[in-house]
Structure formats: C-alpha cells, structure tokens
Design a protein around this motif. Structure first.
Motif, short mmCIF file in Angstrom:
data_model
loop_
_atom_site.label_atom_id
_atom_site.label_comp_id
_atom_site.label_asym_id
_atom_site.label_seq_id
_atom_site.Cartn_x
_atom_site.Cartn_y
_atom_site.Cartn_z
N LEU A 35 -11.07 30.88 -20.73
CA LEU A 35 -11.41 31.01 -21.92
C LEU A 35 -12.35 29.77 -22.29
CD1 LEU A 35 -12.37 32.80 -24.53
CD2 LEU A 35 -9.91 32.18 -25.50
N ARG A 36 -10.77 29.00 -22.60
CA ARG A 36 -10.96 27.83 -22.68
C ARG A 36 -12.88 26.95 -22.11
NH1 ARG A 36 -6.83 24.99 -24.05
NH2 ARG A 36 -6.86 25.42 -26.03
N GLU A 37 -12.81 26.90 -21.23
CA GLU A 37 -14.11 26.08 -19.79
C GLU A 37 -14.87 26.93 -20.29
OE1 GLU A 37 -12.15 27.86 -16.37
OE2 GLU A 37 -10.70 25.61 -15.90
N THR A 38 -15.43 28.47 -20.48
CA THR A 38 -16.68 29.43 -20.83
C THR A 38 -16.85 29.22 -22.23
OG1 THR A 38 -15.23 30.92 -19.95
CG2 THR A 38 -17.21 31.93 -21.28
N VAL A 39 -16.05 29.07 -23.36
CA VAL A 39 -16.72 28.53 -24.80
C VAL A 39 -15.54 27.16 -25.34
CG1 VAL A 39 -16.50 30.84 -25.43
CG2 VAL A 39 -14.25 29.70 -25.79
N GLY A 40 -15.00 26.66 -24.58
CA GLY A 40 -14.79 25.08 -25.54
C GLY A 40 -15.73 23.90 -26.09
N SER A 41 -16.97 23.76 -25.28
CA SER A 41 -17.34 23.54 -25.81
C SER A 41 -19.47 23.34 -26.41
CB SER A 41 -18.39 22.51 -24.36
OG SER A 41 -18.29 22.86 -23.29
N LEU A 42 -19.44 25.16 -26.04
CA LEU A 42 -20.20 25.68 -27.51
C LEU A 42 -21.11 24.94 -28.40
CD1 LEU A 42 -19.83 29.28 -26.30
CD2 LEU A 42 -20.88 28.02 -24.92
N SER A 43 -22.33 24.83 -28.41
CA SER A 43 -22.84 25.02 -30.28
C SER A 43 -22.24 25.70 -30.50
CB SER A 43 -23.74 24.47 -29.45
OG SER A 43 -25.16 25.44 -29.35
N ASP A 44 -22.87 25.85 -32.28
CA ASP A 44 -22.84 26.76 -33.29
C ASP A 44 -23.96 27.80 -32.53
OD1 ASP A 44 -20.89 26.13 -34.91
OD2 ASP A 44 -22.25 25.17 -35.99
N MET A 45 -24.93 27.68 -32.30
CA MET A 45 -25.97 28.86 -31.79
C MET A 45 -25.51 29.76 -30.76
SD MET A 45 -30.26 28.02 -30.83
CE MET A 45 -29.66 26.56 -30.84
N GLU A 46 -25.07 28.32 -30.05
CA GLU A 46 -24.40 29.14 -27.91
C GLU A 46 -23.59 30.53 -29.13
OE1 GLU A 46 -25.17 26.59 -24.73
OE2 GLU A 46 -23.69 25.88 -26.50
N LEU A 47 -22.68 30.04 -29.90
CA LEU A 47 -22.08 31.05 -30.35
C LEU A 47 -22.02 31.53 -31.39
CD1 LEU A 47 -18.67 27.67 -31.89
CD2 LEU A 47 -18.46 30.19 -29.78
N PRO A 99 -12.66 35.82 -43.51
CA PRO A 99 -13.30 34.04 -43.84
C PRO A 99 -12.78 33.08 -42.61
CG PRO A 99 -12.46 35.03 -45.80
CD PRO A 99 -12.20 36.30 -45.11
N ASP A 100 -11.88 33.81 -42.13
CA ASP A 100 -10.57 32.76 -41.16
C ASP A 100 -11.78 32.80 -39.71
OD1 ASP A 100 -9.46 35.65 -40.81
OD2 ASP A 100 -7.86 34.82 -39.78
N THR A 101 -12.49 33.69 -39.19
CA THR A 101 -13.48 33.90 -38.04
C THR A 101 -14.34 33.43 -37.83
OG1 THR A 101 -14.53 35.76 -39.51
CG2 THR A 101 -12.46 36.39 -38.08
N LYS A 102 -14.63 32.34 -39.63
CA LYS A 102 -15.63 31.31 -39.42
C LYS A 102 -14.95 29.88 -38.86
CE LYS A 102 -18.95 33.90 -41.77
NZ LYS A 102 -18.51 35.32 -41.62
N LEU A 103 -13.78 29.25 -38.69
CA LEU A 103 -13.24 28.58 -37.84
C LEU A 103 -13.11 28.81 -36.78
CD1 LEU A 103 -9.36 29.39 -39.77
CD2 LEU A 103 -10.56 27.32 -40.30
N PRO A 104 -13.44 27.11 -36.12
CA PRO A 104 -13.60 26.96 -34.29
C PRO A 104 -12.53 27.24 -33.92
CG PRO A 104 -13.07 25.23 -35.86
CD PRO A 104 -13.14 26.00 -37.47
N VAL A 105 -13.44 28.07 -33.37
CA VAL A 105 -12.95 28.94 -32.32
C VAL A 105 -11.66 28.47 -31.55
CG1 VAL A 105 -14.59 30.33 -31.69
CG2 VAL A 105 -14.49 27.90 -30.00
N GLU A 106 -11.64 26.55 -31.22
CA GLU A 106 -10.16 26.35 -30.76
C GLU A 106 -9.04 26.78 -31.60
OE1 GLU A 106 -8.27 24.10 -28.25
OE2 GLU A 106 -9.85 24.56 -28.53
N SER A 107 -9.46 27.56 -33.28
CA SER A 107 -7.72 28.29 -33.44
C SER A 107 -7.02 28.99 -33.06
CB SER A 107 -8.52 28.03 -35.07
OG SER A 107 -9.10 29.40 -35.92
N SER A 108 -8.96 30.02 -32.83
CA SER A 108 -7.83 31.06 -32.14
C SER A 108 -7.31 31.01 -30.72
CB SER A 108 -9.20 31.91 -32.22
OG SER A 108 -9.13 33.12 -33.18
#
Length: 169
Positions: A35-47, A99-108
């Motif tokens: 999962l981290r390999e897939t989403v770890g470096s994505l921009s806000d637009m990609e997310l 509101p916590d779903t606005k956090l960076p994905v790394e938290s999840s």
C-alpha cells in the motif's frame, strides 16, 4: 471486469483450513508495504482520484481500509473471547467523511501496520476449533473466525485494486 469488484467477490472455502489462514496472513502481513509503495508519494491531486463515478477518493479508500481493519479486528477478538457476541454494523459512509479522513494517508498506513501486526500474531495462534467460533453481525448474521480472516485479507486487496484503477486513469 466489474470495477466494483476488481478481484472478484469474497470467496471463502466451505472448509477453511489452517493452511488457508496462513496464506491469508501472508497477504495481510505484506499489505502495508504494498500500500505504501502505491500511495506513499502521491500528490493531493492523485489522492483525489476515484476509480469510478461517485466512488471514494484514493485518500478516502486508504482511511477506509484502516477503519475497516480496526472494526474487523475487534470483531475477530470478540469472537475469540466471548460466546457468539452480537456486533453492530459500522456506517462506512459516515466514517468516510469524518474530519480524520483529511489527514495524510500515512496516518492510516501506520495504523494499519499495527493492526495488521496484531491480526497476524493472533491468526498464527488460531487452532482448528477456534476457526468455527463466531460472532453475530446485526445485519449479516453469524460470521465465523475463519470467514473473518478471509475477509480481512480480501478486503485489503479489493481496495488496493480500486486504488490502482483510480491511479491508472
């Protein structure tokens, strides 16, 4: 391919074995790396991308995966410690807009690392008899430990496929 079920619907063998459990635990154990390999470096637009019209964004999917694993882990523990406890559903749509779903994905992803570590540890200790222990879901009825472990693995892969579809657009 039905984009709603890119890896197919959950299929649980009629007789789940400890070997099945070990295969599913391997998937769960390696999941956060993939999962981290897939989403770890994505921009806000990609997310913000979606895999189909009206679906959750990649960001919401990552947070949902963590929320769901948390709920399913708790149900698994209840099935192992209580005699057929009744568990309520969790409203995924309402959880997805907190509101916590606005956090960076790394938290999840960090949360998932710890939950999955606990799931894998627990799963390795399961006996044949424990696979038949169960809880009762208020909507879906009786769910065994065996089928819950299958769903824990399937659910993560299901949404990783959604994320990859969203990112391929």
């Amino acid at each position: 391919m039905d984009v709603r079920y890119p890896i197919g619907k959950l299929q649980v063998p009629e007789k789940v074995t400890l070997d099945n459990i070990q295969e599913w635990l391997l998937e769960i154990e390696s999941y956060t790396i993939r999962l981290r390999e897939t989403v770890g470096s994505l921009s806000d637009m990609e997310l913000s991308r979606t895999y189909r019209e009206g679906s959750w964004t990649v960001r919401q999917l990552v947070h949902h995966i963590a929320d769901s694993q948390l709920n399913m882990y708790q149900r698994l523990k209840l099935a192992l410690t209580d005699e057929n406890p009744t568990v309520p559903p969790f409203d995924e749509e309402k959880w997805a807009i907190q509101p916590d779903t606005k956090l960076p994905v790394e938290s999840s992803i960090k949360m998932l690392e710890d939950i999955n570590e606990r799931i894998v540890s627990l799963g390795h200790s399961l006996s044949e008899e424990q696979l038949d222990r169960a809880f009762t879901h208020q909507i879906n009825g009786i769910i065994t430990v065996a089928s819950k472990v299958a769903k824990l693995a399937w659910h993560e892969e299901h949404h990783l496929a959604h994320i990859k579809i969203a990112l391929s657009k």
